[in-house]
Design an enzyme around this catalytic site. Structure first.
Site, short mmCIF file in Angstrom:
data_model
loop_
_atom_site.label_atom_id
_atom_site.label_comp_id
_atom_site.label_asym_id
_atom_site.label_seq_id
_atom_site.Cartn_x
_atom_site.Cartn_y
_atom_site.Cartn_z
N THR A 210 0.88 -1.18 0.00
CA THR A 210 0.00 0.00 0.00
C THR A 210 0.91 1.22 0.00
OG1 THR A 210 -1.69 -1.15 1.28
CG2 THR A 210 -1.81 1.25 1.25
N LYS B 33 -7.73 1.57 -2.96
CA LYS B 33 -7.38 1.15 -1.60
C LYS B 33 -7.55 2.31 -0.61
CE LYS B 33 -5.12 -1.00 1.77
NZ LYS B 33 -5.54 -2.18 2.45
N LYS C 1 -1.71 5.29 8.55
CA LYS C 1 -0.89 5.34 7.33
C LYS C 1 -1.79 5.53 6.10
CE LYS C 1 1.56 2.38 4.10
NZ LYS C 1 2.02 1.07 3.72
#
Ligand code: NAD
Length: 296
Positions: free
Chosen positions: A96, A171, A246
């Site tokens: 990611t 995502k 994050k």
């Protein structure tokens, strides 16, 4: 069956590489951490000596690294894997990372004559172990078609989201929905508690009403209504607060770059940052309700 180089065998990469080997692929792994390499000892995989070693003589390279800076350093430059791979190697980055890095690395791969996909995942370590991950893929359609049988050994839902970077975009947008809805579900349960409304009753009603959402019905942040949710095991992760932070920061970074208006996403990032600052980074992100309870 393909020959696959797998770089980054941490919490996610280890079970993913193991599943590829179990599916019959030839897997060559590399990680800078000797501890991570040692943990691969039982799996039917070969161990490479460097990132370039893992990328030579294989059909496909999968990377599963912490952040964009690691992806740049593994792929680019004279010691990177683009410089070492055989022609026709397919690159799949499942880390990611920020959309900008995903697009920049894909552009370099394309310029060097390679096909590349960004293919971040949802489903966590449990999904990686069970082979039920969701892959969100960005890149050319031909690369997606080539990657699909490889990804099917590790996941159940595999979606072509669009051009390079579209997987990362999907995502961070998805996790912005999850991170923000978890906070408001927590606020609702904290308010219900103050109003003397039983948590189970709120769940029974909202899970069948317009407040229904995944954070409530699959990952309820209070113990009881959803027995599998982390609330029932003291908020042991699961998906950590640090990881949610994050992803929300990546979403904010992307929003600033393209001028998108995401005030609730920004507020959510600030709240998870406070939670992490208070020492709860390793705890499941649904534990944010504890902070709301104390404040309410
Ligand atoms: P991790 O830190 O456990 O694993 C990353 C591995 O990469 C480590 O073993 C590290 O040593 C290795 N590494 C770093 N730099 C390297 C290099 N230059 N060469 C080779 N190896 C290198 O992290 P993780 O939990 O496995 O997550 C990996 C990625 O997946 C992250 O981008 C994360 O955001 C994403 N992700 C994690 C989860 C989860 O639940 N853990 C869920 C979805 C997505």
């Amino acid at each position: 069956m393909a020959k696959i180089g797998f770089i980054g065998v941490g919490n996610m990469g280890r079970p993913m590489a193991t599943r590829l080997a179990q599916a019959g692929h030839g897997v060559l792994v590399f990680d800078v951490s000797t501890e991570a390499m040692d943990r691969m000892a039982g799996a039917r995989v070969q161990q490479a000596r460097s990132v370039q070693d893992a990328a030579r003589g294989v059909d496909v390279v999968v990377t599963m690294l912490p952040a964009g800076s690691h992806v740049r350093s593994v792929y680019l430059g004279p010691r990177g894997i683009l410089a070492a791979a055989d022609p026709d190697t397919l690159f799949i980055d499942s880390s990611t990372i920020d959309v900008e890095t995903a697009r920049a690395v894909a552009a370099d791969a394309t310029a060097a004559g390679f096909a590349m996909l960004d293919a971040p995942v949802s489903g966590g370590v449990g999904g990686a172990e069970a082979g039920t991950l969701t892959f969100m893929c960005g890149g050319p359609a031909e690369a997606f078609t080539r990657a699909r049988p490889i990804l099917e050994a590790m996941g159940r839902t595999i979606v072509h989201a669009g051009a390079p970077g579209a997987g990362q975009a999907a995502k961070i947008c998805n996790n912005m929905i999850l991170g923000t809805t978890m906070i408001v579900v927590g606020e609702a349960f904290a308010l219900a508690e103050k109003l003397g409304l039983d948590a189970q009753k709120l769940f029974e009603i909202s899970s069948k009403s317009s407040g229904q959402c995944w954070a409530l019905t699959s990952y309820c942040p209070v113990p009881g209504p959803v027995p599998t949710s982390p609330a029932n095991r003291g908020y042991k992760a699961g998906f950590t607060t640090a990881m949610m932070l994050k992803d929300l920061r990546l979403a904010q970074e992307a929003a600033h770059q393209v001028g998108a208006v995401t005030p609730i996403g920004a507020a959510a990032a600030a709240l998870y940052a406070l939670r992490e600052y208070a020492g709860f980074g390793p705890e499941d992100f649904s534990g944010i309700i504890q902070m709301l309870r104390r404040q309410s």
